[in-house]
Scaffold this motif. Structure first.
Motif, PDB file in Angstrom:
ATOM      1  N   ILE A 110       0.778  -1.147   0.064  1.00 20.01           N
ATOM      2  CA  ILE A 110      -0.018   0.035  -0.201  1.00 20.01           C
ATOM      3  C   ILE A 110       0.812   1.219   0.052  1.00 20.01           C
ATOM      4  O   ILE A 110       1.529   1.884   1.046  1.00 20.01           O
TER       5      ILE A 110
ATOM      6  N   LYS B 281      -9.383   2.872   3.523  1.00 21.72           N
ATOM      7  CA  LYS B 281      -8.065   2.989   2.899  1.00 21.72           C
ATOM      8  C   LYS B 281      -7.778   4.528   3.014  1.00 21.72           C
ATOM      9  O   LYS B 281      -7.079   4.927   1.928  1.00 21.72           O
TER      10      LYS B 281
ATOM     11  N   TYR C 115      -3.882   5.163   9.321  1.00 24.48           N
ATOM     12  CA  TYR C 115      -4.297   4.412   8.096  1.00 24.48           C
ATOM     13  C   TYR C 115      -5.470   3.742   8.586  1.00 24.48           C
ATOM     14  O   TYR C 115      -5.593   2.804   9.575  1.00 24.48           O
ATOM     15  N   GLU C 116      -6.607   4.002   7.984  1.00 22.72           N
ATOM     16  CA  GLU C 116      -7.998   3.659   8.269  1.00 22.72           C
ATOM     17  C   GLU C 116      -8.285   2.382   7.227  1.00 22.72           C
ATOM     18  O   GLU C 116      -8.687   2.740   6.050  1.00 22.72           O
ATOM     19  N   PRO C 117      -7.920   1.069   7.422  1.00 23.39           N
ATOM     20  CA  PRO C 117      -8.178   0.038   6.490  1.00 23.39           C
ATOM     21  C   PRO C 117      -9.590  -0.137   5.922  1.00 23.39           C
ATOM     22  O   PRO C 117      -9.636  -0.307   4.623  1.00 23.39           O
TER      23      PRO C 117
ATOM     24  N   ASN D  14      -7.278   0.594  13.370  1.00 26.25           N
ATOM     25  CA  ASN D  14      -6.482   1.602  12.610  1.00 26.25           C
ATOM     26  C   ASN D  14      -5.217   1.394  12.869  1.00 26.25           C
ATOM     27  O   ASN D  14      -4.594   1.029  13.754  1.00 26.25           O
TER      28      ASN D  14
END
Length: 139
Positions: free
Chosen positions: A2, A38, A33-35, A19
């Motif tokens: 990523i 994204k 980063y908030e999966p 997160n």
């Protein structure tokens, strides 16, 4: 893989919401980063001059919902309150303290390891374990 919007990501940790928090060594910042979405959110370290610190590592105190970041060029450690986005900086008791890692005790104390190489860069020439009590009470 990523791609990140800032350079030199290292030492990521997860918070209680899932997160990821990432130290951005070259950027004097950290990223969240908030999966699920994204989404990346940058947080600049609270230092003067701006951009003068290099966060080597960070850790997340999940119980207290805080991110602690090593301030390797400022002889300090920085705490970000996740809920409010407010920073607090704690000066360390030694000069040239290149802090390497952060851990927490159950009662809220913060443990920092320091190690410069060569060790003569550190005040009194010894890598150490530093205990910080951000609540101000004696453990």
């Amino acid at each position: 893989m990523i791609p990140t919007p800032l350079k030199a990501p290292r030492r990521l940790r997860a918070d209680r919401d899932g997160n990821l928090w990432i130290a951005m060594f070259n950027e004097s910042a950290i990223l969240r980063y908030e999966p699920a979405s994204k989404k990346f959110t940058p947080f600049k370290l609270p230092v003067q001059p701006v951009g003068s610190d290099t966060p080597y590592a960070l850790n997340v105190d999940r119980k207290r919902h805080q991110v602690w970041v090593n301030g390797t060029n400022s002889d300090s450690v920085h705490r970000l309150d996740i809920a409010t986005g407010q920073w607090t900086t704690f000066p360390l008791p030694r000069k040239a303290t290149f802090t390497r890692d952060v851990e927490f005790t159950e009662d809220g104390r913060v443990l920092l390891t320091s190690a410069s190489f060569p060790s003569w860069h550190i005040e009194d020439y010894q890598p150490t374990l530093i205990q910080l009590n951000p609540n101000g009470t004696t453990p």
